[in-house]
Motif scaffolding. Sequence first.
Motif, PDB file in Angstrom:
ATOM      1  N   LEU A  30       6.460   8.003  15.498  1.00 40.37           N
ATOM      2  CA  LEU A  30       7.599   8.564  16.234  1.00 40.37           C
ATOM      3  C   LEU A  30       8.884   8.411  15.433  1.00 40.37           C
ATOM      4  N   ASP A  31       9.078   7.261  14.811  1.00 41.50           N
ATOM      5  CA  ASP A  31      10.276   7.030  14.004  1.00 41.50           C
ATOM      6  C   ASP A  31      10.314   8.000  12.820  1.00 41.50           C
ATOM      7  N   TRP A  32       9.164   8.203  12.189  1.00 37.51           N
ATOM      8  CA  TRP A  32       9.095   9.134  11.068  1.00 37.51           C
ATOM      9  C   TRP A  32       9.451  10.548  11.517  1.00 37.51           C
ATOM     10  N   ALA A  33       8.918  10.961  12.661  1.00 34.29           N
ATOM     11  CA  ALA A  33       9.195  12.309  13.169  1.00 34.29           C
ATOM     12  C   ALA A  33      10.680  12.486  13.460  1.00 34.29           C
ATOM     13  N   GLN A  34      11.277  11.509  14.136  1.00 35.80           N
ATOM     14  CA  GLN A  34      12.682  11.637  14.522  1.00 35.80           C
ATOM     15  C   GLN A  34      13.598  11.621  13.297  1.00 35.80           C
ATOM     16  N   ARG A  35      13.251  10.866  12.270  1.00 34.69           N
ATOM     17  CA  ARG A  35      14.139  10.725  11.118  1.00 34.69           C
ATOM     18  C   ARG A  35      13.902  11.783  10.037  1.00 34.69           C
ATOM     19  N   THR A  36      12.762  12.509  10.115  1.00 35.39           N
ATOM     20  CA  THR A  36      12.478  13.463   9.031  1.00 35.39           C
ATOM     21  C   THR A  36      12.030  14.840   9.496  1.00 35.39           C
ATOM     22  N   LYS A  37      11.497  14.967  10.721  1.00 37.00           N
ATOM     23  CA  LYS A  37      10.893  16.231  11.142  1.00 37.00           C
ATOM     24  C   LYS A  37      11.718  17.002  12.160  1.00 37.00           C
ATOM     25  N   SER A  38      12.783  16.432  12.626  1.00 35.84           N
ATOM     26  CA  SER A  38      13.596  17.106  13.636  1.00 35.84           C
ATOM     27  C   SER A  38      14.213  18.381  13.073  1.00 35.84           C
ATOM     28  N   VAL A  40      17.013  19.467  13.788  1.00 38.56           N
ATOM     29  CA  VAL A  40      18.444  19.222  13.602  1.00 38.56           C
ATOM     30  C   VAL A  40      18.686  18.888  12.131  1.00 38.56           C
ATOM     31  N   ALA A  41      19.748  19.428  11.565  1.00 33.50           N
ATOM     32  CA  ALA A  41      20.059  19.200  10.149  1.00 33.50           C
ATOM     33  C   ALA A  41      20.110  17.708   9.844  1.00 33.50           C
ATOM     34  N   ALA A  42      19.624  17.344   8.664  1.00 33.17           N
ATOM     35  CA  ALA A  42      19.452  15.929   8.314  1.00 33.17           C
ATOM     36  C   ALA A  42      20.757  15.143   8.412  1.00 33.17           C
ATOM     37  N   SER A  91      32.475  19.614  11.057  1.00 36.81           N
ATOM     38  CA  SER A  91      32.880  20.834  11.764  1.00 36.81           C
ATOM     39  C   SER A  91      33.057  20.547  13.250  1.00 36.81           C
ATOM     40  N   SER A  92      33.723  21.438  13.950  1.00 32.38           N
ATOM     41  CA  SER A  92      33.939  21.257  15.383  1.00 32.38           C
ATOM     42  C   SER A  92      32.611  21.220  16.128  1.00 32.38           C
ATOM     43  N   GLU A  93      31.633  22.033  15.676  1.00 27.65           N
ATOM     44  CA  GLU A  93      30.322  22.033  16.318  1.00 27.65           C
ATOM     45  C   GLU A  93      29.605  20.697  16.089  1.00 27.65           C
ATOM     46  N   GLN A  94      29.710  20.169  14.867  1.00 28.09           N
ATOM     47  CA  GLN A  94      29.086  18.878  14.582  1.00 28.09           C
ATOM     48  C   GLN A  94      29.744  17.766  15.379  1.00 28.09           C
ATOM     49  N   ARG A  95      31.069  17.818  15.511  1.00 29.23           N
ATOM     50  CA  ARG A  95      31.768  16.807  16.313  1.00 29.23           C
ATOM     51  C   ARG A  95      31.324  16.875  17.773  1.00 29.23           C
ATOM     52  N   SER A  96      31.108  18.089  18.271  1.00 26.08           N
ATOM     53  CA  SER A  96      30.637  18.238  19.651  1.00 26.08           C
ATOM     54  C   SER A  96      29.261  17.601  19.821  1.00 26.08           C
ATOM     55  N   ALA A  97      28.396  17.782  18.815  1.00 24.18           N
ATOM     56  CA  ALA A  97      27.062  17.193  18.872  1.00 24.18           C
ATOM     57  C   ALA A  97      27.126  15.671  18.841  1.00 24.18           C
ATOM     58  N   MET A  98      28.014  15.113  18.026  1.00 23.92           N
ATOM     59  CA  MET A  98      28.145  13.656  17.955  1.00 23.92           C
ATOM     60  C   MET A  98      28.755  13.095  19.239  1.00 23.92           C
ATOM     61  N   THR A  99      29.698  13.820  19.805  1.00 19.89           N
ATOM     62  CA  THR A  99      30.262  13.401  21.092  1.00 19.89           C
ATOM     63  C   THR A  99      29.200  13.447  22.183  1.00 19.89           C
ATOM     64  N   GLN A 127      17.265  23.400  18.728  1.00 19.09           N
ATOM     65  CA  GLN A 127      18.014  22.283  18.150  1.00 19.09           C
ATOM     66  C   GLN A 127      18.703  21.462  19.239  1.00 19.09           C
ATOM     67  N   THR A 128      19.232  22.125  20.261  1.00 22.25           N
ATOM     68  CA  THR A 128      19.866  21.384  21.349  1.00 22.25           C
ATOM     69  C   THR A 128      18.851  20.508  22.059  1.00 22.25           C
ATOM     70  N   ALA A 129      17.660  21.059  22.311  1.00 23.82           N
ATOM     71  CA  ALA A 129      16.600  20.252  22.921  1.00 23.82           C
ATOM     72  C   ALA A 129      16.262  19.055  22.036  1.00 23.82           C
ATOM     73  N   SER A 130      16.220  19.269  20.741  1.00 26.56           N
ATOM     74  CA  SER A 130      15.917  18.177  19.811  1.00 26.56           C
ATOM     75  C   SER A 130      17.021  17.127  19.809  1.00 26.56           C
ATOM     76  N   MET A 131      18.263  17.544  20.045  1.00 27.68           N
ATOM     77  CA  MET A 131      19.368  16.590  20.156  1.00 27.68           C
ATOM     78  C   MET A 131      19.185  15.695  21.384  1.00 27.68           C
ATOM     79  N   VAL A 132      18.684  16.282  22.478  1.00 27.97           N
ATOM     80  CA  VAL A 132      18.408  15.477  23.667  1.00 27.97           C
ATOM     81  C   VAL A 132      17.340  14.444  23.352  1.00 27.97           C
ATOM     82  N   LEU A 133      16.265  14.884  22.694  1.00 28.96           N
ATOM     83  CA  LEU A 133      15.184  13.957  22.366  1.00 28.96           C
ATOM     84  C   LEU A 133      15.628  12.895  21.363  1.00 28.96           C
ATOM     85  N   LEU A 134      16.510  13.257  20.439  1.00 24.32           N
ATOM     86  CA  LEU A 134      17.050  12.273  19.498  1.00 24.32           C
ATOM     87  C   LEU A 134      17.860  11.218  20.237  1.00 24.32           C
TER      88      LEU A 134
END
Length: 573
Positions: A30-38, A40-42, A91-99, A127-134
Amino acid sequence: MEPTCAYPLPTWARMLAPRLPLSTATLLELDWAQRTKSPVAADLRAAMRFVVAKANGCDYAQQAALLDLRNTDASQSQIDSLVNATFDGWSSEQRSAMTFARNMSLASSRVTDEEFQDLVKAFGEKQTASMVLLSAYANMQDRLLLCLGADAVMDAADGALAATEVYFSPGSFNIERRHPPASEPTELPARNGIDVIQDDATWSQLSYERLQERLVEQREKPTRLPILEWAKVSENIPSGMFDRPSDIVWYRTVFGYAPELAIPFERFMRISGAETSTNYGRVFGTTLFWIVTRCVECPYCMGHCEMNWEVAGLSLEQIAERSQKLAGEDWSGFPDEQQRALAFTRKLSKAPATVTTEDLTTLRQDHGDDAALSIALHTSRYHYMTRISNGFQLKLESENVFFDYWNKQKQSTQSSRKHQSPIPISTDTETWNRLPSLASGEQGPLPAWAKAIATQLPRTAAAMLELDHAQRTSSPLDPKLRAKMRWVIAKANRCEYSQSYALADLRRAGGTDADCDTLTGGSEHWLDEDREPLEFARLMTVAAPTIDDAMFERLKTQYGERQVAAMVLLAAY
């Protein structure tokens, strides 16, 4: 189970593996998948992982996230701004994702639909779904790392290791889902008013009644992403993981949108459940899960707690009693060691970085090493599940979907009130002898409720029979529409008896099986001409004060004052 490559193992894996080797294997995958297979951009996923770790106060995870980030194209100035929480250079989109990641950690129930949809517009559904799972995985892992004390034993000079690339035999993870029998008492002793833990001043501000209202509301909430058909979802699932379609909204969402991340978590959840089943009671474990759902304010998962208690053998009355006690400040009805575990779960949920060695020592003294590790592991896992549920705002299923999941028959665990009435029910003949004399009509079969009421209140039962007849046959509303409205109300109230009667009335009025399927298949399938009155009926049941004048006026325009008045009286009845 041999990995394809030999890598140094992270501290947390070496801590877990002696007691839980299979769970450790699935966590490594699971750790490998989340850190390398998502998808979402690395650079962004590493930045989001850092933001979560910082919010939770987990230094180990912060170091791992920074290591991953340095292996991307992120600049040093971007990394510095991340550490300083200014997010300059992103970027503003990246900041929104981090927030979003930070909010999912600190207050996932308060993430708005607008925030979620902004991410969908910027990154797409997958990608948004993957952000939730992350975010969910990060909140689970941080708590487990803190419980293990991994912060105190760093792996390398830079504080962490890269993700470990391992693949274990898939056959090791295909196990049959069998709900363990309830091995611990289901009855709670009476409270004595003397509990052994310190009260939380804010705990009882959400009453049991309000928590139950939230369950009702969650059944009506639309999930933030479309719920996919199982035929589409099953294309992403490995053979053997599911042997039939699932009605669990969770599965239709995570496997539908982010299978590369959902599959390794499902393996971990099944394996860890099996590997800890001998030292982790199902009723007690679900009680800890309830505490997490209350802390995170996740009604979807709280509803699943009630479902799993029922599968474990608790009656509906016992479930209500347990929830009421948990929602209050007096936990003296639980054994002392369970009280301390509940308090530990609350602390790990609200302020994970404040969990101390003393807290963990107490847990081990109360429950033993194996059970204490299981409690820490599963309590951390519940933070994955609650973040998934709140992130997607999953629509709570109306029926208990876990009997099917665990291959268990529902009939054996129904509440006693499902089998017998607390009020004696007389025969038809005995009841007619108690009722007043008929002025018209014939003495025929009587409904069960009338026979129960007539035992002590015969004239009241007679008046209610006349009222029921008037509402079901004499209302100025169209017979099909009033039956549909009655079903919607009964569904919102979870009254199966009235749902059955409403469907029977619909068929008597000329409704077909297709009409019944359209009605019961979900509000998204309702006919356009029925939508407003049915929504009015639902709101009259679950949130009457929210009905605005505009809706009422629209109904008056379409149906006239007399029929709208009849709608109000029907909903009230």
